[in-house]
Design a protein around this motif. Structure first.
Motif, short mmCIF file in Angstrom:
data_model
loop_
_atom_site.label_atom_id
_atom_site.label_comp_id
_atom_site.label_asym_id
_atom_site.label_seq_id
_atom_site.Cartn_x
_atom_site.Cartn_y
_atom_site.Cartn_z
N TYR A 102 59.43 7.04 62.91
CA TYR A 102 58.56 6.17 62.14
C TYR A 102 59.15 4.77 62.11
N VAL A 103 58.32 3.78 62.35
CA VAL A 103 58.78 2.40 62.30
C VAL A 103 57.83 1.59 61.43
N PHE A 104 58.43 0.84 60.51
CA PHE A 104 57.67 -0.04 59.63
C PHE A 104 58.00 -1.48 59.98
N SER A 105 57.01 -2.17 60.53
CA SER A 105 57.16 -3.57 60.90
C SER A 105 55.78 -4.16 61.14
N GLU A 106 55.63 -5.43 60.84
CA GLU A 106 54.38 -6.13 61.10
C GLU A 106 54.40 -6.80 62.47
N GLU B 259 58.78 2.18 73.09
CA GLU B 259 59.03 2.22 74.53
C GLU B 259 60.46 2.63 74.88
N GLN B 260 61.42 2.27 74.04
CA GLN B 260 62.82 2.50 74.40
C GLN B 260 63.40 3.79 73.83
N ILE B 261 62.71 4.40 72.89
CA ILE B 261 63.24 5.62 72.26
C ILE B 261 62.32 6.80 72.58
N SER B 262 62.90 7.90 73.03
CA SER B 262 62.14 9.11 73.33
C SER B 262 62.09 9.99 72.08
N PHE B 263 60.88 10.42 71.72
CA PHE B 263 60.70 11.30 70.56
C PHE B 263 59.37 12.03 70.73
N GLY B 264 59.16 13.06 69.90
CA GLY B 264 57.95 13.87 70.05
C GLY B 264 56.67 13.12 69.73
N GLY B 265 56.61 12.51 68.56
CA GLY B 265 55.44 11.75 68.12
C GLY B 265 55.78 11.05 66.83
N GLY B 266 54.89 10.25 66.33
CA GLY B 266 55.21 9.56 65.09
C GLY B 266 54.15 8.58 64.67
N CYS B 267 54.55 7.62 63.85
CA CYS B 267 53.61 6.66 63.28
C CYS B 267 54.23 5.27 63.24
N VAL B 268 53.37 4.28 63.29
CA VAL B 268 53.74 2.91 63.01
C VAL B 268 53.17 2.57 61.64
N ASP C 164 53.52 4.19 58.86
CA ASP C 164 53.12 5.38 58.09
C ASP C 164 54.07 6.51 58.43
N THR C 165 53.92 7.62 57.71
CA THR C 165 54.68 8.83 58.02
C THR C 165 53.76 10.05 57.97
N LEU C 166 54.09 11.06 58.72
CA LEU C 166 53.43 12.38 58.73
C LEU C 166 52.00 12.40 59.27
N MET C 167 51.24 11.32 59.12
CA MET C 167 49.79 11.39 59.30
C MET C 167 49.37 11.73 60.73
N HIS C 168 50.21 11.51 61.70
CA HIS C 168 49.85 11.89 63.06
C HIS C 168 49.69 13.40 63.19
N PHE C 169 50.41 14.14 62.35
CA PHE C 169 50.35 15.61 62.43
C PHE C 169 48.98 16.14 62.03
N GLY C 170 48.30 15.42 61.16
CA GLY C 170 47.02 15.92 60.64
C GLY C 170 45.81 15.59 61.50
N SER C 171 46.03 14.97 62.68
CA SER C 171 44.90 14.60 63.54
C SER C 171 44.68 15.65 64.62
N THR C 172 43.45 16.14 64.72
CA THR C 172 43.12 17.10 65.77
C THR C 172 43.06 16.44 67.14
N SER D 262 52.99 20.93 73.47
CA SER D 262 52.28 20.29 72.36
C SER D 262 51.02 21.07 72.03
N TYR D 263 50.59 20.97 70.78
CA TYR D 263 49.36 21.64 70.38
C TYR D 263 48.58 20.78 69.41
N HIS D 264 47.45 21.29 68.96
CA HIS D 264 46.42 20.65 68.13
C HIS D 264 45.21 20.36 69.01
N GLY D 265 44.03 20.67 68.49
CA GLY D 265 42.80 20.35 69.20
C GLY D 265 42.77 20.94 70.59
N GLU D 266 42.40 20.11 71.55
CA GLU D 266 42.27 20.58 72.93
C GLU D 266 43.60 21.05 73.50
N MET D 267 44.70 20.45 73.07
CA MET D 267 46.00 20.88 73.59
C MET D 267 46.32 22.31 73.17
#
Length: 456
Positions: free
Chosen positions: A364-368, A378-387, A389-397, A411-416
């Motif tokens: 998670y990164v907080f910046s304007e 782009e420079q950090i590898s991770f599963g998923g996340g938010c700009v 915000d926190t957690l909310m990407h998990f709740g999207s189908t 990965s899973y959710h929705g079509e995946m």
């Protein structure tokens, strides 16, 4: 019935082809939803019993996500199941190429205890949508939820199609010995390695949803008050027992004190003056986990919270400062309501610190500043996340959720979810109206033609 007999029964039922039709799959998904609707109050009460989840959190984080997933799958399943026509190369003149989704067969889903309902039924939806049979293994650490889920499944489905096996390590070990066609596991890195080792013996496909130390970066230009509110939400929901929760804060030195003040304000607005008495604040799942977390309170200095109740197994939302990277709290995923804070001076420092450690499940990164955002993404590898915000990407189908490296695979959710429980079968249909003689060994100019066609 033994686990081996259950496995044989599911394999035989799958071979009948009963699970493959669109109408059958849609009917089962609708039956599952109706069963959940009818038992919703029991599920909420069970979540209160096992984790002290409030009704709003229980519905929003567990039941509501499952409803949303079912609705999304029902809406799109017909399209997902259709054979997809793809292009054929010039060397394959006269042919038509297709990708046909087919079920994998018998699937095993091993669910964790932190979101015991959602993290069991969410992948179950994908397995049903893809046309598989399923054995579901709930966590023994959430016995009330396990009992309700078992009752729902047994009242809704025949065991040769969807079955539940309750129990502990012994039952899990026995299940992993079976030749399943797919294993979906959510849990710790250590157990994920055991699952993968067992799956390797049968060359079984695996999806591993694991965890890790997910960083949360707060830059000096962030909307600090809003960042504090969203960080407190992401970290302290479910008493911090969330795989994609911010595990530690990396805060620009110039805004650290301001952020901590707003974090304290946010915690108070969420849970009152005494979070341990709040009906909206959860408890630690077991005494073993509670004691592990208690030891982390000795690291650094408590800036916010720090109180614990040995009877209710609760720990206040706690923020630790004066943290060093070699402290125990920074050596493993916290998985509780304890948030260490470290400071930085420049972005290169942040990138280097995170890159030096295993790839996290979330970031998670907080910046304007879009440039700051882009550097992190782009420079950090991770599963998923938010700009911002926190957690909310998990709740999207519409967003796949999964790890990379030690934080998981697949990965899973929705079509995946449909895709991970399916095999994408490649089919080429060739014409018989003419032949392509240059491909045969007897062709004198075959190599010349192939060279020309493959370079176009």
């Amino acid at each position: 019935m033994t686990i081996s007999q259950l496995m044989d029964q599911q394999k035989r039922y799958y071979q009948t082809g009963s699970t493959r039709g669109l109408a059958f799959r849609l009917t089962q998904l609708k039956k599952l939803k109706q069963a959940i609707v009818e038992r919703e109050s029991e599920i909420i009460q069970a979540l209160r019993t096992d984790l002290n989840k409030g009704e709003k959190e229980a519905y929003a984080f567990e039941i509501g996500i499952v409803y949303q997933e079912i609705a999304h799958v029902i809406k799109h399943l017909k399209r997902w199941m259709k054979p997809k026509k793809v292009k054929s190369p010039m060397t394959h003149s006269g042919s038509r190429s297709y990708i046909i989704p087919e079920p994998l067969g018998a699937a095993l889903i091993i669910a964790p205890w932190n979101y015991p309902f959602m993290l069991a039924f969410d992948p179950l939806i994908g397995a049903i949508a893809a046309g598989n049979t399923v054995v579901l293994k709930p966590s023994e650490l959430a016995p009330a939820v396990s009992a309700v889920m078992t009752s729902i499944v047994r009242a809704t489905f025949e065991p040769q199609y969807i079955a539940v096996v309750e129990g502990g390590v012994e039952e899990s070990r026995a299940l992993l010995e079976q030749p399943f066609d797919k294993i979906f596991f959510t849990g710790s890195v250590a157990v994920g390695k055991i699952v993968m080792e067992a799956a390797a013996k049968h060359l079984t496909r695996v999806t591993l949803e694991l965890g890790g130390k997910s960083p949360c970066i707060v830059h000096h230009d962030a909307h600090i008050k809003l960042a504090a509110q969203r960080i407190a939400f992401g970290k302290f929901s479910n008493a911090g027992q969330t795989c994609v929760a911010p595990d530690y804060l990396l805060v620009h030195r110039n805004v650290k004190d301001k952020l901590l003040a707003y974090l304290q304000e946010a915690i108070k607005s969420f849970y009152g003056d005494n979070p341990l008495l709040s009906p909206e604040y959860g408890k630690i799942i077991s005494r073993r986990h509670y004691e592990r977390l208690r030891h982390f309170l000795n690291d650094g200095k408590v800036a916010i919270g720090g109180l614990a109740d040995d009877q209710t197994l609760q720990i206040e939302p706690t923020v630790l400062e004066n943290i060093k990277w070699d402290m125990p709290v920074m050596q493993e995923e916290i998985f509780g309501p304890i948030l260490p804070v470290l400071t930085y001076d420049n972005l290169d420092e942040v990138v280097g610190l995170i890159q030096a450690r295993p790839k996290p499940l979330a970031l998670y990164v907080f910046s304007e500043d879009k440039k700051v955002q882009d550097v992190m993404l782009e420079q950090i590898s991770f599963g998923g996340g938010c700009v911002n915000d926190t957690l909310m990407h998990f709740g999207s189908t519409h967003l796949p959720v999964g790890g990379v490296g030690e934080s998981g695979m697949g990965s899973y959710h929705g079509e995946m979810s449909f895709h991970i429980f399916s095999h994408m079968k490649s089919i080429l249909k060739q014409t018989t109206r003419f032949d392509i003689p240059f491909r045969y060994p007897s062709s004198q100019i075959g190599l010349k033609i192939i060279r020309r066609l493959t370079k176009l």
